[in-house]
Enzyme design. Structure first.
Site, short mmCIF file in Angstrom:
data_model
loop_
_atom_site.label_atom_id
_atom_site.label_comp_id
_atom_site.label_asym_id
_atom_site.label_seq_id
_atom_site.Cartn_x
_atom_site.Cartn_y
_atom_site.Cartn_z
N THR A 31 5.00 64.32 48.50
CA THR A 31 5.64 65.36 47.68
C THR A 31 4.60 65.98 46.74
O THR A 31 4.48 67.20 46.66
CB THR A 31 6.82 64.77 46.86
OG1 THR A 31 7.63 63.98 47.73
CG2 THR A 31 7.64 65.88 46.24
N LYS A 98 7.32 53.43 41.77
CA LYS A 98 6.27 54.17 42.46
C LYS A 98 5.32 53.18 43.09
O LYS A 98 5.40 51.98 42.83
CB LYS A 98 5.51 55.05 41.44
CG LYS A 98 6.29 56.29 41.03
CD LYS A 98 5.54 57.15 40.02
CE LYS A 98 4.20 57.58 40.51
NZ LYS A 98 4.24 58.21 41.85
N GLY A 99 4.43 53.69 43.95
CA GLY A 99 3.40 52.81 44.47
C GLY A 99 3.55 52.44 45.92
O GLY A 99 2.74 51.68 46.46
N GLY A 101 2.77 54.20 48.15
CA GLY A 101 1.56 54.73 48.75
C GLY A 101 0.32 53.97 48.29
O GLY A 101 -0.80 54.27 48.68
N GLU A 107 -2.17 56.04 39.05
CA GLU A 107 -1.05 56.92 38.68
C GLU A 107 -0.54 56.55 37.30
O GLU A 107 -0.34 57.39 36.43
CB GLU A 107 0.09 56.80 39.70
CG GLU A 107 -0.21 57.44 41.03
CD GLU A 107 0.86 57.17 42.06
OE1 GLU A 107 1.61 56.17 41.91
OE2 GLU A 107 0.94 57.94 43.03
O1 DER Z 1 2.96 55.81 46.08
C1 DER Z 1 3.28 56.58 45.17
O2 DER Z 1 3.24 56.26 43.96
C2 DER Z 1 3.87 57.91 45.54
O3 DER Z 1 3.74 58.83 44.47
C3 DER Z 1 5.34 57.69 45.85
O4 DER Z 1 5.95 57.17 44.70
C4 DER Z 1 6.04 58.96 46.30
O5 DER Z 1 5.52 59.28 47.54
P1 DER Z 1 6.27 60.37 48.45
O6 DER Z 1 6.28 61.65 47.63
O7 DER Z 1 5.39 60.47 49.67
O8 DER Z 1 7.64 59.86 48.75
#
Ligand code: DER
Length: 235
Positions: A31, A98-99, A101, A107
């Site tokens: 996103t 979050k996390g 990814g 972050e």
């Molecule tokens: O890994 C992360 O922190 C990303 O920001 C996750 O929280 C959102 O990833 P997405 O936009 O691909 O769903």
């Protein structure tokens, strides 16, 4: 509208908050990817000027470089104007998970240094309580004796919470390595996690834990793109 189109709609709406001259935290994930692209596009068109980006991952750093977005770091800019990032879960108090990814540490450092933190999600990310969706709540830990730490994380929670800790494995079958050369243990819950602040403190007290993926009281605005349009939730 597909989930991807909803992500793009939320991302473009968030970039409306960007003003020329801002120092921006650039998020990570599918996103935030659209928001970074949009910022690059507006810079190229001259509609935005004098933007400095602080990336939240090597991946976002590469994307920003490819777009010609000028970059800096927290050492140079310890206070940022605005960060834009996605989330895996958003509860009714605008707390986040979050996390998924794997970029949660950088972050949280960048987004914790911002005056405003705008979160962009499609409606599928909205939940009643964090960790309740059975999806991962990531914890970044040092590689040293990771199983010892994983077991201690599990034992923090009651049987009712039913926590299971799993080491995140990359595509190669080896442990996933974060940008900071650490491991990620994903916590999965069958029941409620409990009081988020209590859980957060207990996790962070464990030697060997670096950071976790609960972003409590950090988001100032959440932009939700849904089938019926965009909802903006302010803290
Ligand atoms: O890994 C992360 O922190 C990303 O920001 C996750 O929280 C959102 O990833 P997405 O936009 O691909 O769903």
């Amino acid at each position: 509208l597909t989930q991807d189109e909803l992500k793009k709609i939320a991302a473009y709406k968030a970039v409306d908050y960007v003003e020329s001259g801002m120092v921006l935290g650039l998020g990570t994930g599918s996103t935030a990817y659209y928001a970074v692209n949009r910022i690059g596009e507006l810079l190229k068109q001259g509609k935005l000027t004098n933007i400095i980006g602080i990336p939240t991952s090597k991946k976002t750093e590469e994307q920003a470089i490819s777009l010609g977005i000028p970059l800096s770091d927290l050492d140079t800019h310890p206070v940022l104007d605005l960060a834009i990032d996605g989330a895996d879960e958003v509860d009714t108090y605008l707390n986040l998970v979050k996390g998924r990814g794997g970029s949660l540490l950088r972050e949280k450092m960048v987004e914790g240094a911002c005056k405003k933190f705008v979160v962009i999600v499609d409606e599928s990310k909205m939940v009643k309580t964090l960790g309740g969706s059975g999806l991962a709540m990531p914890v970044e830990i040092v590689p040293f004796c990771w199983n010892f730490t994983a077991k201690r994380l599990e034992r923090l929670f009651s049987d009712a919470a039913g926590c299971v800790a799993k080491l995140r494995v990359g595509d190669t079958g080896k442990p996933f390595m974060t940008d900071n050369m650490n491991y990620i243990v994903d916590l999965y819950f069958k029941g409620e996690m409990g009081d988020l602040k209590v859980v957060s403190d207990e996790i962070l007290r464990l030697a060997g834990v670096v950071e976790h993926g609960m972003f409590i009281d950090m988001a100032t605005t959440v932009i939700v793109a849904g089938e019926c349009g965009i909802t903006v939730k302010n803290k």
